[in-house]
Design an enzyme around this catalytic site. Sequence first.
Site, PDB file in Angstrom:
ATOM      1  N   ASP A   1      -0.516   2.886  -9.112  1.00 52.00           N
ATOM      2  CA  ASP A   1      -1.276   2.841 -10.368  1.00 52.00           C
ATOM      3  C   ASP A   1      -2.518   3.730 -10.271  1.00 52.00           C
ATOM      4  O   ASP A   1      -2.869   4.423 -11.224  1.00 52.00           O
ATOM      5  CB  ASP A   1      -1.696   1.412 -10.692  1.00 52.00           C
ATOM      6  CG  ASP A   1      -0.520   0.475 -10.895  1.00 52.00           C
ATOM      7  OD1 ASP A   1       0.569   0.945 -11.266  1.00 52.00           O
ATOM      8  OD2 ASP A   1      -0.697  -0.733 -10.666  1.00 52.00           O
TER       9      ASP A   1
ATOM     10  N   ASP B   1       1.544  -5.622  -6.921  1.00 53.01           N
ATOM     11  CA  ASP B   1       0.142  -5.275  -7.142  1.00 53.01           C
ATOM     12  C   ASP B   1      -0.694  -6.100  -6.187  1.00 53.01           C
ATOM     13  O   ASP B   1      -0.373  -7.260  -5.921  1.00 53.01           O
ATOM     14  CB  ASP B   1      -0.274  -5.561  -8.590  1.00 53.01           C
ATOM     15  CG  ASP B   1       0.343  -4.589  -9.592  1.00 53.01           C
ATOM     16  OD1 ASP B   1       0.633  -3.446  -9.204  1.00 53.01           O
ATOM     17  OD2 ASP B   1       0.522  -4.984 -10.751  1.00 53.01           O
TER      18      ASP B   1
END
EC number: 3.4.23.36
Length: 187
Positions: free
Chosen positions: A160, A146
């Site tokens: 995401d 991330d």
Amino acid sequence: MAEAERIIGTPDVDDDEAAVPAERPKGKRRIIALFAVAVVAYLLDLGSKLLVVAKLEYHEPVKVLGNALELRVIRNAGAAFGLGAAYTVIFTIIAAVVIAVIARLARRLYSLPWAIALGLLLGGALGNLTDRVFRSPGIFEGAVVDFIAPAHFAVFNLADSAITCGGILVVLLSFRGLDPDGTVHRN
């Protein structure tokens, strides 16, 4: 409203009609659209992760919009907000099941908007599944990369984002009454 319906592919329906088939895309266009969207979402996610791991990991975060947004690499073994880090294998299985369900549903898909929504979900699921399978600490236990860090929010990645956008589109299409098979239901 008719223009919006034309754009998302929902025809006008009289109130006394329960279901009306929407105009079906010719040939395999809906399947091509689904997989094209999935490939683009997947490649953007994969490329962005390779870039940020190579250039940003173990470095100071890069401020993009002052304090509002920065790029900062973290490894997330869990789900959203880092929850469930001990259940990485379960998230891997869930992602694999989602991919299988979408691939199976593609054969009966006659709605271009649904193809786009499912393509986003498929590309995002493949992006995060790739991390879970191939990244450390091991196969099926890998942590997702991330790197998009808005202020006062969870750090996330392009996979995401694709999953979220696809999910929102699925909800909107469902509220509109458009089914994946191209039928429109009005209650």
